[in-house]
Design a protein around this motif. Structure first.
Motif, mmCIF file in Angstrom:
data_model
loop_
_atom_site.group_PDB
_atom_site.id
_atom_site.type_symbol
_atom_site.label_atom_id
_atom_site.label_comp_id
_atom_site.label_asym_id
_atom_site.label_seq_id
_atom_site.Cartn_x
_atom_site.Cartn_y
_atom_site.Cartn_z
ATOM 1 N N ILE A 1 33.513 35.513 42.397
ATOM 2 C CA ILE A 1 32.290 34.931 42.940
ATOM 3 C C ILE A 1 32.492 33.470 43.304
ATOM 4 O O ILE A 1 32.797 32.676 42.462
ATOM 5 C CB ILE A 1 31.131 35.043 41.946
ATOM 6 C CG1 ILE A 1 30.933 36.490 41.566
ATOM 7 C CG2 ILE A 1 29.867 34.481 42.513
ATOM 8 C CD1 ILE A 1 29.805 36.698 40.602
ATOM 9 N N VAL B 1 34.054 34.897 38.985
ATOM 10 C CA VAL B 1 34.311 36.182 38.349
ATOM 11 C C VAL B 1 35.753 36.244 37.854
ATOM 12 O O VAL B 1 36.678 36.000 38.606
ATOM 13 C CB VAL B 1 34.044 37.338 39.326
ATOM 14 C CG1 VAL B 1 34.581 38.654 38.769
ATOM 15 C CG2 VAL B 1 32.567 37.466 39.594
ATOM 16 N N VAL C 1 36.235 42.446 36.640
ATOM 17 C CA VAL C 1 35.250 43.425 37.070
ATOM 18 C C VAL C 1 35.536 44.749 36.372
ATOM 19 O O VAL C 1 36.671 45.047 36.005
ATOM 20 C CB VAL C 1 35.258 43.612 38.597
ATOM 21 C CG1 VAL C 1 34.780 42.356 39.293
ATOM 22 C CG2 VAL C 1 36.638 44.002 39.106
ATOM 23 N N PHE D 1 27.116 39.993 34.745
ATOM 24 C CA PHE D 1 28.297 39.210 34.392
ATOM 25 C C PHE D 1 27.938 38.258 33.259
ATOM 26 O O PHE D 1 26.890 37.612 33.287
ATOM 27 C CB PHE D 1 28.778 38.381 35.588
ATOM 28 C CG PHE D 1 29.271 39.212 36.744
ATOM 29 C CD1 PHE D 1 30.607 39.533 36.865
ATOM 30 C CD2 PHE D 1 28.381 39.658 37.708
ATOM 31 C CE1 PHE D 1 31.064 40.295 37.934
ATOM 32 C CE2 PHE D 1 28.818 40.422 38.782
ATOM 33 C CZ PHE D 1 30.166 40.741 38.894
ATOM 34 N N GLY E 1 31.563 35.144 33.418
ATOM 35 C CA GLY E 1 32.477 35.539 34.476
ATOM 36 C C GLY E 1 33.040 36.938 34.340
ATOM 37 O O GLY E 1 33.801 37.389 35.206
ATOM 38 N N TYR E 2 32.688 37.665 33.298
ATOM 39 C CA TYR E 2 33.175 39.024 33.070
ATOM 40 C C TYR E 2 32.053 40.021 33.344
ATOM 41 O O TYR E 2 30.964 39.911 32.774
ATOM 42 C CB TYR E 2 33.638 39.198 31.626
ATOM 43 C CG TYR E 2 34.942 38.496 31.302
ATOM 44 C CD1 TYR E 2 36.096 39.223 31.044
ATOM 45 C CD2 TYR E 2 35.011 37.108 31.253
ATOM 46 C CE1 TYR E 2 37.297 38.576 30.746
ATOM 47 C CE2 TYR E 2 36.197 36.448 30.959
ATOM 48 C CZ TYR E 2 37.335 37.199 30.707
ATOM 49 O OH TYR E 2 38.509 36.547 30.420
ATOM 50 N N GLU E 3 32.313 40.998 34.187
ATOM 51 C CA GLU E 3 31.312 42.037 34.413
ATOM 52 C C GLU E 3 31.239 42.918 33.177
ATOM 53 O O GLU E 3 32.251 43.478 32.733
ATOM 54 C CB GLU E 3 31.669 42.871 35.639
ATOM 55 C CG GLU E 3 30.569 43.844 36.026
ATOM 56 C CD GLU E 3 30.915 44.675 37.251
ATOM 57 O OE1 GLU E 3 29.987 45.002 37.999
ATOM 58 O OE2 GLU E 3 32.116 44.998 37.446
ATOM 59 N N THR F 1 35.287 39.446 44.636
ATOM 60 C CA THR F 1 36.040 39.600 43.385
ATOM 61 C C THR F 1 37.498 39.934 43.674
ATOM 62 O O THR F 1 38.168 40.547 42.849
ATOM 63 C CB THR F 1 35.438 40.712 42.515
ATOM 64 O OG1 THR F 1 35.441 41.935 43.256
ATOM 65 C CG2 THR F 1 34.039 40.374 42.105
ATOM 66 N N ALA G 1 39.676 38.747 40.877
ATOM 67 C CA ALA G 1 39.304 39.093 39.503
ATOM 68 C C ALA G 1 40.175 40.214 38.994
ATOM 69 O O ALA G 1 40.656 41.064 39.746
ATOM 70 C CB ALA G 1 37.834 39.499 39.456
#
Length: 230
Positions: A18, A81, A84, A123, A126-128, A224, A227
């Motif tokens: 992101i 991010v 993901v 998120f 920064g982590y989904e 992403t 990521a």
């Protein structure tokens, strides 16, 4: 609360890293999410684990009440991010994934919603950690675009406009837009709210805080490409 949707677009391509510059309404981003929505139900979950990873700091947001025509601006450095979730197969109405494995235990929560792909992602630092297929506003009462801070939480909310239950409600505007638990089925719509499966809404309610941002777009999704896949 239900209406009729004329079609269900499919997301294509890799998911969102992101970097966002959000003005009054627009979102600057690239990439799309490979999570097509269809008609069957499936739930995938993993047990949460804590991690020592440092969370990403986000700028504080004032919790002034605002209408759907008053989205806030987003610091382009606040959204990065790092990971993901990996989701195999089609993503259908009623589906959701929640997996906090490897994510920081604390940190700013950002909720991204793409009306075109009909998906919501959560998120933290920064982590989904979660994703779900959504319902959104019908043509006469569309869901607004832009970034909106959560200004109220109510696990047992009932709409005073439509006398309808809105479990695990996260209010975004003072004129009736919220994220809440719904019976997410093909053909249903809302009066502008974002409806998500109720078990998923309970999990989101547990991690979201007042002031956390929900960013609503219509096909412009967060990049992403850098990521790590979960």
């Amino acid at each position: 609360m239900a209406g009729f949707l004329t079609g269900l677009p499919k997301g294509i391509g890799p998911k969102l890293a992101i970097i966002v510059g959000l003005g009054a309404v627009g979102l600057l981003a690239a990439g799309k999410i490979d999570r097509p929505a269809a008609t069957e139900e499936k739930t995938v979950e993993s047990a949460p684990q804590e991690s020592g990873t440092n969370p990403v700091a986000a700028a504080p947001v004032q919790l002034a009440e605002r209408s759907r025509s008053q989205p806030v601006e987003v610091d382009p450095h606040a959204l990065v991010v790092k990971r993901v979730l990996s989701i195999d197969g089609p993503f259908r109405h009623g589906d959701y994934v929640w997996d906090e494995t490897g994510a920081p235990a604390v940190g700013p929560v950002i909720i991204t919603i793409d009306l075109k792909a009909q998906t919501l992602s959560v998120f933290r630092g920064g982590y989904e950690i979660g994703a779900a297929v959504i319902l959104y506003g019908a043509d006469d009462k569309p869901s607004p675009l832009g970034a909106f801070p959560i200004t109220e939480k109510d696990a047992d909310h009932v709409s005073n406009l439509y006398d309808a239950p809105m479990p695990y409600m996260l209010r975004l505007t003072n004129d009736g837009v919220a994220i809440h638990g719904s019976d997410v089925k093909w053909g249903n719509a809302t009066h502008g709210c974002i409806g998500i499966p109720t078990p998923f809404a309970k999990k989101l309610f547990g991690v979201a805080k007042l002031g956390d941002l929900a960013i609503i777009t219509n096909g412009r999704m967060l990049d992403t490409s850098h990521a790590d896949p979960g």
